[in-house]
Write a protein that holds these residues in place. Structure first.
Motif, short mmCIF file in Angstrom:
data_model
loop_
_atom_site.label_atom_id
_atom_site.label_comp_id
_atom_site.label_asym_id
_atom_site.label_seq_id
_atom_site.Cartn_x
_atom_site.Cartn_y
_atom_site.Cartn_z
N ARG A 86 13.87 34.20 20.16
CA ARG A 86 14.92 35.16 20.23
C ARG A 86 16.19 34.85 20.74
N VAL A 87 17.23 35.27 20.27
CA VAL A 87 18.49 34.94 20.65
C VAL A 87 18.74 35.48 21.95
N GLY A 88 19.44 34.66 23.03
CA GLY A 88 19.41 35.10 24.29
C GLY A 88 18.40 34.50 25.26
N GLU A 89 17.19 34.34 24.90
CA GLU A 89 16.20 33.73 25.57
C GLU A 89 16.19 32.14 25.90
N ALA A 90 15.47 31.75 26.95
CA ALA A 90 15.55 30.48 27.08
C ALA A 90 14.57 29.70 26.11
N ALA A 91 14.55 28.55 25.80
CA ALA A 91 13.84 27.81 24.97
C ALA A 91 12.69 27.16 25.79
N ALA A 144 -12.41 32.13 43.48
CA ALA A 144 -11.84 30.65 43.20
C ALA A 144 -10.68 30.53 42.43
N ALA A 145 -10.01 31.65 41.91
CA ALA A 145 -8.77 31.45 41.06
C ALA A 145 -8.10 32.86 40.95
N ASP A 146 -6.80 33.08 40.82
CA ASP A 146 -6.07 34.01 40.27
C ASP A 146 -5.83 34.06 38.82
N VAL A 147 -6.58 35.15 38.25
CA VAL A 147 -6.41 35.03 36.77
C VAL A 147 -5.50 36.38 36.05
N TRP A 148 -4.84 35.95 35.07
CA TRP A 148 -4.03 36.85 34.47
C TRP A 148 -3.96 36.68 33.05
N PHE A 149 -3.29 37.29 32.30
CA PHE A 149 -3.55 37.33 30.82
C PHE A 149 -1.84 37.11 30.51
N SER A 150 -1.64 36.23 29.55
CA SER A 150 -0.42 35.75 28.95
C SER A 150 -0.12 36.61 27.78
N GLY A 151 1.27 37.06 27.81
CA GLY A 151 1.86 37.83 26.46
C GLY A 151 3.09 37.11 25.79
N VAL A 152 3.01 36.03 25.91
CA VAL A 152 4.24 35.04 25.34
C VAL A 152 3.70 34.98 23.98
N ASP A 153 4.61 35.42 22.85
CA ASP A 153 4.35 35.15 21.44
C ASP A 153 5.05 34.06 20.98
N LYS A 154 4.99 33.72 19.72
CA LYS A 154 5.41 32.58 18.98
C LYS A 154 6.75 32.74 18.51
N LYS A 155 7.52 33.83 18.97
CA LYS A 155 8.78 34.06 18.17
C LYS A 155 10.12 33.53 19.05
N SER A 204 11.63 35.21 27.85
CA SER A 204 12.29 35.90 28.96
C SER A 204 12.18 35.45 30.12
N PRO A 205 13.23 35.41 31.23
CA PRO A 205 13.07 35.03 32.35
C PRO A 205 11.77 35.38 33.26
N SER A 206 11.23 36.73 32.97
CA SER A 206 10.28 37.03 33.71
C SER A 206 8.90 36.62 33.15
N GLN A 207 8.93 36.51 31.59
CA GLN A 207 7.84 35.72 31.09
C GLN A 207 7.58 34.07 31.72
N ILE A 208 8.78 33.53 31.92
CA ILE A 208 8.96 32.19 32.24
C ILE A 208 8.17 32.22 33.71
N VAL A 209 8.66 33.23 34.67
CA VAL A 209 8.12 33.24 35.94
C VAL A 209 6.67 33.39 35.96
N SER A 210 6.33 34.46 35.04
CA SER A 210 4.87 34.82 35.07
C SER A 210 4.01 33.74 34.35
N ASN A 211 4.30 33.04 33.40
CA ASN A 211 3.35 32.36 32.43
C ASN A 211 3.71 30.82 32.48
N SER A 212 4.68 30.12 33.35
CA SER A 212 4.83 28.93 33.39
C SER A 212 3.47 28.12 33.98
N LEU A 213 3.16 26.93 33.25
CA LEU A 213 1.98 26.22 33.57
C LEU A 213 2.17 25.05 34.63
#
Length: 403
Positions: free
Chosen positions: A221-226, A208-219, A253-262
């Motif tokens: 970091r300079v240079g990453e997107a808000a 029914a769905a593709d499922v994956w785990f997120s790894g984006v923490d609450k920190k 990070s850009p890769s985290q945004i691509v993978s974990n945007s909702l």
């Protein structure tokens, strides 16, 4: 304090009685025997009689002074305050006949003092704050009869006591009516769930769905997107994620945004928890929300086109049998978590897409009604807290028109 008001103590204005130490060996198993009101029967604003202990009727004449009356207030002296609130409750008709047990105090106003006004005083934020300070820091925090008697209270004229109680009672009645409606709606939804999911087929969740785990923490970091972070507690406390929530700000990070945007109709669920029962608690992303990414300790289920419908998947994951399945698949002893292998074993109800959409429409409508009523109940609570602050201090006065 208005000039025609005075300060007093609760003990000067009310009679306080603590319960009797009834011997457990003499409890009765006869359902017609009188109920014993113990500390664990007292909950926030009411009495819970489930698994109540009872006392033989033939011994009742020796304990007449411990009989409770309609309108009495009872205070559990052990763990008087817990996170859910004060363990203080009025006695209603449904709570009599009953006998007062030790470690519970009965408070009954003296002549010239309003019991209804007293009821609001001991259920106020001020009394709650007093109890928190007075509770002893032992294995079982408790307050003493002396602590209760020494609580300092404002005393307006008797006529104004009645008027204050009348106004606050109106808010209590509105809140109680709303809470009854919420309970009725929840029961109706439970009936719908039993009916609509009764004979549906189950298939692997990954169909029914593709499922994956997120790894984006609450920190941050300079240079990453808000980004706005949908974190664990957002999912744990809400069945629907909307832009109205106050999301935590973080970076990714850009890769985290691509993978974990909702995106709309994703289902986010708890991957880790301190108890297995809280595993796989779902929340539906109800709308597209800019810059929203999924936080740590969560999983994302994205419905597959023409196979899965996000609102239905979220509702199906709340079904008791599916909840039980995920609790069994979780690994751990002190802390529990799902693995990708466990996700591969998980099943979900999976009828045709049009059936999913129809079922979700019915159950989502029930949820929205419950959410609206819950918001109304919270508004009544907030309004009453504000009224109590104004009325119980004399900042706002009530004229005779409120009689």
């Amino acid at each position: 304090m208005p000039k025609d008001w005075s300060w007093s103590s609760l003990g000067d204005q009310a009679d306080l009685l603590t319960g009797f130490p009834f011997r457990s060996e003499e409890y009765s198993t006869n359902c017609s025997a009188i109920r014993l009101l113990r500390g664990d029967n007292v909950v926030q604003g009411g009495i819970r009689w489930k698994d109540a202990k009872r006392w033989p009727l033939e011994n009742l004449k020796h304990f007449a002074r411990f009989e409770l009356e309609v309108g009495d207030l009872v205070i559990a002296m052990d763990r008087t305050w817990i996170e859910a609130g004060l363990k203080v409750a009025p006695i209603g008709e449904q709570d009599t006949p009953s006998l007062l047990v030790q470690r519970v105090a009965r408070v009954r106003s003296k002549a010239g003092f309003s019991q209804a006004y007293l009821r609001h005083l001991v259920r106020s934020f001020d009394f709650e704050s007093y109890v928190k300070q007075a509770q002893t820091a032992t294995a079982v925090p408790h307050i003493s009869p002396t602590d209760i008697r020494e609580y300092r209270i404002p005393v307006p004229p008797r006529s104004e006591q009645r008027r204050i109680a009348s106004v606050l009672d109106a808010w209590d009645q509105a809140l109680e009516q709303t809470e009854r409606l919420i309970l009725a709606k929840r029961r109706r939804k439970t009936a719908w769930v039993q009916k609509l999911f009764g004979n549906l087929p189950k298939r692997p969740l990954l169909e029914a769905a593709d499922v994956w785990f997120s790894g984006v923490d609450k920190k941050a970091r300079v240079g990453e997107a808000a980004v706005r972070l949908c974190n664990y507690m957002d999912v744990f406390h809400n069945s629907r994620i909307t832009s109205k929530l106050d999301f935590m700000r973080a970076t990714a990070s850009p890769s985290q945004i691509v993978s974990n945007s909702l995106r709309k109709h994703d289902v986010v669920f708890t991957k880790d928890s301190e108890t297995s029962e809280e595993i796989a608690q779902p929340a539906l992303i109800a709308e597209d929300i800019d810059d929203l990414v999924c936080g740590y300790h969560l999983a994302i289920a994205r419905p597959r086109d023409e196979v899965g419908h996000g609102p239905f998947i979220a509702q199906a994951m709340r079904h008791p049998s599916i909840r039980w399945q995920f609790s069994r698949l979780a690994n751990g002893v002190v802390r529990f978590g799902l693995t990708l292998d466990a996700i591969e074993q998980a099943e979900i109800f999976l009828p045709s897409l049009d059936v999913q959409e129809r079922i979700a429409a019915v159950l989502d409508a029930e949820d929205l009604m419950i959410e609206d009523l819950s918001a109304r109940a919270e508004l009544f609570r907030t309004q009453k807290r504000g009224l109590m602050q104004k009325l119980l201090t004399g900042e706002w006065r009530l004229g005779e028109k409120f009689e």
